[in-house]
Design a protein around this motif. Structure first.
Motif, PDB file in Angstrom:
ATOM      1  N   ILE A 152       0.829  -1.140  -0.057  1.00  0.00           N
ATOM      2  CA  ILE A 152      -0.159   0.050  -0.104  1.00  0.00           C
ATOM      3  C   ILE A 152       0.947   1.250   0.193  1.00  0.00           C
ATOM      4  O   ILE A 152       2.057   1.175   0.265  1.00  0.00           O
ATOM      5  N   LYS A 153       0.291   2.330  -0.440  1.00  0.00           N
ATOM      6  CA  LYS A 153       0.954   3.718  -0.414  1.00  0.00           C
ATOM      7  C   LYS A 153       0.223   4.588   0.309  1.00  0.00           C
ATOM      8  O   LYS A 153      -1.084   4.664   0.209  1.00  0.00           O
ATOM      9  N   ASN A 164      -4.857  -8.060  10.462  1.00  0.00           N
ATOM     10  CA  ASN A 164      -5.903  -7.201  11.146  1.00  0.00           C
ATOM     11  C   ASN A 164      -5.759  -5.797  10.819  1.00  0.00           C
ATOM     12  O   ASN A 164      -6.448  -4.799  11.664  1.00  0.00           O
ATOM     13  N   GLY A 165      -4.980  -5.291   9.862  1.00  0.00           N
ATOM     14  CA  GLY A 165      -4.875  -4.064   9.685  1.00  0.00           C
ATOM     15  C   GLY A 165      -3.717  -3.068  10.120  1.00  0.00           C
ATOM     16  O   GLY A 165      -3.541  -1.891   9.791  1.00  0.00           O
ATOM     17  N   ASN A 214      -6.488   7.761  11.815  1.00  0.00           N
ATOM     18  CA  ASN A 214      -6.996   6.476  12.162  1.00  0.00           C
ATOM     19  C   ASN A 214      -5.991   5.567  11.795  1.00  0.00           C
ATOM     20  O   ASN A 214      -6.272   4.221  12.036  1.00  0.00           O
ATOM     21  N   LEU A 215      -4.907   5.542  11.031  1.00  0.00           N
ATOM     22  CA  LEU A 215      -4.018   4.592  10.784  1.00  0.00           C
ATOM     23  C   LEU A 215      -3.133   4.094  12.047  1.00  0.00           C
ATOM     24  O   LEU A 215      -2.855   4.697  12.830  1.00  0.00           O
ATOM     25  N   ASN A 272      -7.677  -6.262   7.682  1.00  0.00           N
ATOM     26  CA  ASN A 272      -7.017  -5.381   6.796  1.00  0.00           C
ATOM     27  C   ASN A 272      -8.006  -4.746   5.540  1.00  0.00           C
ATOM     28  O   ASN A 272      -8.254  -5.530   4.458  1.00  0.00           O
ATOM     29  N   LYS A 273      -8.458  -3.645   5.896  1.00  0.00           N
ATOM     30  CA  LYS A 273      -9.673  -2.866   4.872  1.00  0.00           C
ATOM     31  C   LYS A 273      -8.690  -1.762   3.978  1.00  0.00           C
ATOM     32  O   LYS A 273      -9.246  -0.922   3.736  1.00  0.00           O
ATOM     33  N   HIS A 274      -7.399  -1.501   4.204  1.00  0.00           N
ATOM     34  CA  HIS A 274      -6.722  -0.313   3.685  1.00  0.00           C
ATOM     35  C   HIS A 274      -6.727  -0.668   1.945  1.00  0.00           C
ATOM     36  O   HIS A 274      -6.257  -1.758   1.528  1.00  0.00           O
TER      37      HIS A 274
END
Length: 149
Positions: free
Chosen positions: A39-40, A59-60, A86-87, A135-137
């Protein structure tokens, strides 16, 4: 394993450092799903930049591994935390007791405590691996503030 051999082994498996490679082996031993540099995250200082975290767990939780934690990295992570509160970004250090720079009194660990980042040394703690979540990123996390032109 000596540092040079660790680095060569890491590169052979597509990792930028021995610590990253060791973390991937550790995660594989738990048979957990994770992504490596997939991801970026867009962030802004004087221009718009992107940050590619080392690992995103099932789990994100976002994991950044650091042997050396230089000033530019510390500034970047403070800005990202402010711009993306929120990250859940956490650090795995080769040695969290290492001083921020030569002659400094503060350590990597003290910096993390001061700026509210969770951290650990050498491995990802099991309780982090067992935390609930998904993980919903998206593959690209945009800067959420007002963009300057």
């Amino acid at each position: 394993m000596p540092d040079a051999k660790r680095f060569i082994a890491a590169r052979k498996h597509g990792y930028a450092s021995g610590l990253e490679h060791e973390i991937s082996i550790y995660l594989d031993s738990y048979k957990l799903k994770y992504e490596y540099e997939k991801i970026k995250i867009e962030w802004e200082d004087l221009t718009y930049r992107t940050y590619t975290p080392d690992f995103v767990l099932h789990n994100g939780i976002i994991i950044e591994t650091k042997g050396q934690f230089i000033t530019a990295d510390r500034m970047k992570h403070r800005a990202i935390k402010k711009q993306h509160p929120n990250l859940d970004i956490r650090f795995i250090f080769g040695n969290s007791k290492q001083k921020l720079r030569k002659g400094a009194k503060s350590t990597y660990a003290e910096w993390c405590i001061k700026y509210d980042f969770r951290y650990y040394d050498r491995i990802i703690p099991e309780d982090w691996l067992k935390e609930k979540g998904k993980n919903k990123h998206p593959k690209f996390i945009e800067f959420s503030g007002v963009k300057r032109k």
